[in-house]
Design an enzyme around this catalytic site. Structure first.
Site, PDB file in Angstrom:
ATOM      1  CB  ALA A 247      -1.013   0.027   1.150  1.00 35.21           C
ATOM      2  CG  ASP A 250      -2.537   1.252  -3.096  1.00 35.48           C
ATOM      3  OD1 ASP A 250      -2.483   1.362  -4.332  1.00 35.48           O
ATOM      4  OD2 ASP A 250      -2.648   0.157  -2.517  1.00 35.48           O
TER       5      ASP A 250
HETATM    6  O1  RIB Z   1      -1.450  -2.062  -3.562  1.00 31.27           O
HETATM    7  C1  RIB Z   1      -1.562  -3.034  -2.558  1.00 31.27           C
HETATM    8  C2  RIB Z   1      -2.763  -3.896  -2.825  1.00 31.27           C
HETATM    9  O2  RIB Z   1      -2.546  -4.644  -3.992  1.00 31.27           O
HETATM   10  C3  RIB Z   1      -3.046  -4.922  -1.756  1.00 31.27           C
HETATM   11  O3  RIB Z   1      -3.823  -4.411  -0.714  1.00 31.27           O
HETATM   12  C4  RIB Z   1      -3.680  -6.049  -2.517  1.00 31.27           C
HETATM   13  O4  RIB Z   1      -5.043  -6.189  -2.283  1.00 31.27           O
HETATM   14  C5  RIB Z   1      -3.388  -5.761  -3.991  1.00 31.27           C
HETATM   15  O5  RIB Z   1      -4.507  -5.402  -4.657  1.00 31.27           O
END
Ligand code: RIB
Length: 305
Positions: A247, A250
């Protein structure tokens, strides 16, 4: 405050730690097994909420305990889940092996595959609401393209984090305002190696030449390069002990988005996002490892930035 809509995946992350990756056919002893809420769409939405953005998520989960866990955690973190659909297919799963702070992920799309163009059309009100629409590639590609068209038609800016990378139609690229790959995704996209900071700068310019206005390429331990309005800049990392990189990308995307919706410059956005993802990698887990806005600001103040 401007509105951000994430259209993307929600997964249950089945995570195990191992001292070394097994070879094919080999069994190794691991430990620390846990089930976390994740998925690139859900992580980015949760991170945007934790970092102070006004965020709605459109995505699909199954009618099962993983789906319930995802929706309840997302609401707890402040994501508006009125666009979340519960469908008759198991919630998506990511099997994650963490080794020495890094990870390998295998996905089963499950309910994420139910994100069809029809779901997008049935949620038109979300597109009328959004100023920014954030996409990844863990839902069907035709839906990503359909979503980008819907966002553009409603005047929203389109941000694409092309993970996991696959061949992208030219029409999608033409709809993207900000493209945020990591270096291996940039390599796959350009079909050539992207080596070091200078290689990434050249890659960012090459992606812009293909019609994407703004590009950020994340480089793990080398930070990132960003190209806005013709110039290409590098930004280094903030040093923190690396526990789990899940993450981190993200969190970076979320940090950039929150700053852009506040009218801050890309340089400020990248600096904020770099600090947020540094805190994320110092903790284990997916959306649970994303820091809050207060934590990032305190960390930046401690670093004198
Ligand atoms: O970017 C991390 C995510 O990638 C994880 O949480 C997992 O679910 C994958 O989708």
């Amino acid at each position: 405050m401007k509105h951000i809509l994430v259209v993307g995946s929600m997964n249950a992350d089945l995570v195990i730690q191992t001292p070394r990756m097994p070879r094919m056919g080999e069994t190794v002893r691991g430990g620390g097994f846990r089930v976390n809420t994740g998925g690139k769409g859900a992580n980015q939405a949760a991170a945007i909420a934790k970092l102070g953005g006004d965020i709605k998520l459109l995505g699909c989960v199954g009618a099962d305990p993983y789906g319930e866990m995802l929706l309840s955690n997302l609401s707890r973190f402040g994501v508006q889940t009125d666009g979340a659909q519960t469908v008759d297919t198991a919630t998506g799963v990511a099997v994650i092996t963490v080794c020495g702070g890094d990870n390998c992920i295998i996905l089963d799309a499950g309910a994420n595959a139910c994100m069809t163009p029809e779901v997008i059309d049935a949620n038109a009100a979300l597109f009328a609401w959004a100023d920014y629409c954030v996409l990844q590639l863990e839902i069907p590609l035709e839906t990503v393209l359909h979503t980008a068209r819907a966002a553009k038609k409603n005047g929203a800016k389109v941000v694409l984090n092309p993970a996991p990378m696959c061949p992208l139609p030219e029409e999608l690229l033409a709809l993207v305002d900000l493209f945020v790959p990591n270096s291996s995704e940039a390599e796959l996209f350009l079909s050539h190696p992207v080596e070091g900071i200078e290689g990434a700068k050249a890659a960012a310019a090459e992606i812009r030449a293909r019609g994407v206005p703004d590009v950020i390429i994340t480089l793990g331990g080398d930070g990132c390069v960003y190209s806005v309005g013709g110039s290409v800049q590098h930004h280094g990392i903030v040093d923190t002990p690396v526990v789990d990189t899940t993450a981190a990308g993200d969190t970076f995307v979320a940090g950039v988005l929150v700053c852009l919706t506040e009218g801050r410059s890309m340089a400020e956005a990248v600096r904020f996002a770099t600090h947020a993802s540094a805190l994320c990698v110092s903790r284990s887990g997916a959306m649970a490892s994303v820091p809050t806005r207060d934590e990032v600001e305190a960390f930046m103040a401690r670093n004198g930035k």
